[in-house]
Design a protein around this motif. Structure first.
Motif, PDB file in Angstrom:
ATOM      1  N   GLU A  75      -1.637  11.724   4.345  1.00 46.38           N
ATOM      2  CA  GLU A  75      -3.059  11.612   4.623  1.00 46.38           C
ATOM      3  C   GLU A  75      -3.340  12.119   6.023  1.00 46.38           C
ATOM      4  OE1 GLU A  75      -4.877   7.898   3.849  1.00 46.38           O
ATOM      5  OE2 GLU A  75      -4.058   7.707   1.840  1.00 46.38           O
ATOM      6  N   VAL A  87      -0.479   7.440   7.878  1.00 38.25           N
ATOM      7  CA  VAL A  87       0.042   7.309   6.521  1.00 38.25           C
ATOM      8  C   VAL A  87       0.502   8.686   6.060  1.00 38.25           C
ATOM      9  CG1 VAL A  87      -0.495   6.718   4.127  1.00 38.25           C
ATOM     10  CG2 VAL A  87      -1.461   5.363   6.000  1.00 38.25           C
ATOM     11  N   TYR A 131       0.819  -1.203   0.000  1.00 37.21           N
ATOM     12  CA  TYR A 131       0.000   0.000   0.000  1.00 37.21           C
ATOM     13  C   TYR A 131       0.863   1.267   0.000  1.00 37.21           C
ATOM     14  CZ  TYR A 131       1.469  -0.048   4.840  1.00 37.21           C
ATOM     15  OH  TYR A 131       2.246  -0.077   5.973  1.00 37.21           O
ATOM     16  N   ARG A 132       0.267   2.334  -0.463  1.00 38.93           N
ATOM     17  CA  ARG A 132       0.786   3.691  -0.285  1.00 38.93           C
ATOM     18  C   ARG A 132      -0.241   4.556   0.426  1.00 38.93           C
ATOM     19  NH1 ARG A 132       2.218   4.801  -6.477  1.00 38.93           N
ATOM     20  NH2 ARG A 132       0.145   3.865  -6.543  1.00 38.93           N
ATOM     21  N   ARG A 133      -1.536   4.216   0.248  1.00 45.32           N
ATOM     22  CA  ARG A 133      -2.634   4.958   0.848  1.00 45.32           C
ATOM     23  C   ARG A 133      -3.563   3.977   1.562  1.00 45.32           C
ATOM     24  NH1 ARG A 133       0.581   8.164  -0.104  1.00 45.32           N
ATOM     25  NH2 ARG A 133       0.469  10.015  -1.452  1.00 45.32           N
ATOM     26  N   ARG A 134      -4.379   4.502   2.465  1.00 49.77           N
ATOM     27  CA  ARG A 134      -5.282   3.644   3.229  1.00 49.77           C
ATOM     28  C   ARG A 134      -6.248   2.876   2.337  1.00 49.77           C
ATOM     29  NH1 ARG A 134      -5.801   8.360   7.220  1.00 49.77           N
ATOM     30  NH2 ARG A 134      -4.346   7.814   8.895  1.00 49.77           N
ATOM     31  N   ARG A 135      -6.635   3.482   1.224  1.00 48.42           N
ATOM     32  CA  ARG A 135      -7.575   2.776   0.345  1.00 48.42           C
ATOM     33  C   ARG A 135      -6.948   1.522  -0.248  1.00 48.42           C
ATOM     34  NH1 ARG A 135      -6.117   7.337  -2.728  1.00 48.42           N
ATOM     35  NH2 ARG A 135      -5.000   6.856  -4.675  1.00 48.42           N
ATOM     36  N   GLU A 136      -5.637   1.388  -0.126  1.00 49.12           N
ATOM     37  CA  GLU A 136      -4.947   0.204  -0.634  1.00 49.12           C
ATOM     38  C   GLU A 136      -4.754  -0.874   0.428  1.00 49.12           C
ATOM     39  OE1 GLU A 136      -2.429   2.483  -4.159  1.00 49.12           O
ATOM     40  OE2 GLU A 136      -1.599   2.386  -2.138  1.00 49.12           O
TER      41      GLU A 136
END
Length: 251
Positions: free
Chosen positions: A85, A82, A44-49
């Motif tokens: 974010e 993160v 991941y790089r972002r929470r949505r990942e």
């Protein structure tokens, strides 16, 4: 599915991530504690990942080169902060985790706060959130040994903490590890032999991570908290081989 270049690399400070064939070398060269150094791979790089939910199985071959000063490990977590974010999330994790002294995350009764462990925790559980308003009093009570022995198992269960200390020498040798994360339990195995079973539910979604750094943390039921950095006198590397996660993606 076997992952190679599908992972995101993070190199902070002097941290170096290199891929050699089907393996990863996560390295912190000799460094001083004036700054944070980290080498990691993640899904991941972002929470949505954050895409992994039980049932999911991680298999990995790993070993460390050099004496790790800081923390290292691999598994699943929700990366509470993160970069880039806004906001902070209460942490939860399912992983193999190493922390060198003075690391002291003494969250499991009768398990040292440092060393090589199979571990779970989940600060998002409603049972823990219900206990949060009593935390100041609880910290004081936990400083009485008899009350700690009697009362902390309730707090530990509420926090979703289940840990097993492993021989630290395992980390310095090549071994096969497995995390079998199911909806109501998690099993941890080394060389096809189960070393720990956590009989509790850890909810997703979480992201995969493997890392080595020079950080330590202090978190105890007695209310002792702290963070710091350590000198790295000799290069330390976490070598990752034969990495597989199945199912590969869980929405």
């Amino acid at each position: 599915m076997t992952f190679t270049e599908a992972f995101f690399r993070t190199e902070i400070g002097s941290g170096i991530v290199t891929s050699v064939g089907e393996s990863w070398h996560l390295t912190v060269p000799p460094a001083v504690k004036t700054r944070y150094h980290d080498a990691q791979i993640s899904s991941y790089r972002r929470r949505r990942e954050f895409t992994f939910r039980p049932p999911v199985k991680l298999t990995i071959r790993a070993y460390a080169e050099g004496s790790v000063q800081g923390t290292a490990g691999f598994g699943f977590w929700n990366h509470p902060y993160v970069p880039g974010e806004a906001g902070f999330r209460l942490p939860k994790a399912v992983w193999f985790f190493f922390g060198s002294p003075p690391n002291n995350m003494a969250l499991a009764k009768d398990v040292p706060g440092h060393g090589w462990k199979a571990a779970t925790f989940d600060a998002t559980r409603w049972q823990f959130l219900m206990l949060l308003p009593t935390a100041p009093l609880g910290f004081l009570l936990m400083r009485v040994p008899a009350l700690y022995r009697r009362l902390w198992p309730t707090g530990q269960q509420a926090l979703g903490v289940s840990e097993k200390s492993l021989d630290a020498s395992l980390l310095r040798q090549r071994h096969d590890y497995e995390i079998d994360w199911q909806p109501r339990h998690v099993t941890f195995s080394v060389d096809q032999q189960m070393v720990h079973r956590a009989d509790l539910a850890i909810r997703g979604p979480l992201g995969f991570i493997a890392w080595v750094d020079n950080q330590y943390a202090v978190v105890t039921p007695q209310g002792r908290f702290g963070f710091g950095l350590l000198d790295v006198p000799v290069a330390q590397t976490l070598v990752i081989e034969n990495l597989s996660i199945s199912p590969a993606i869980m929405g």
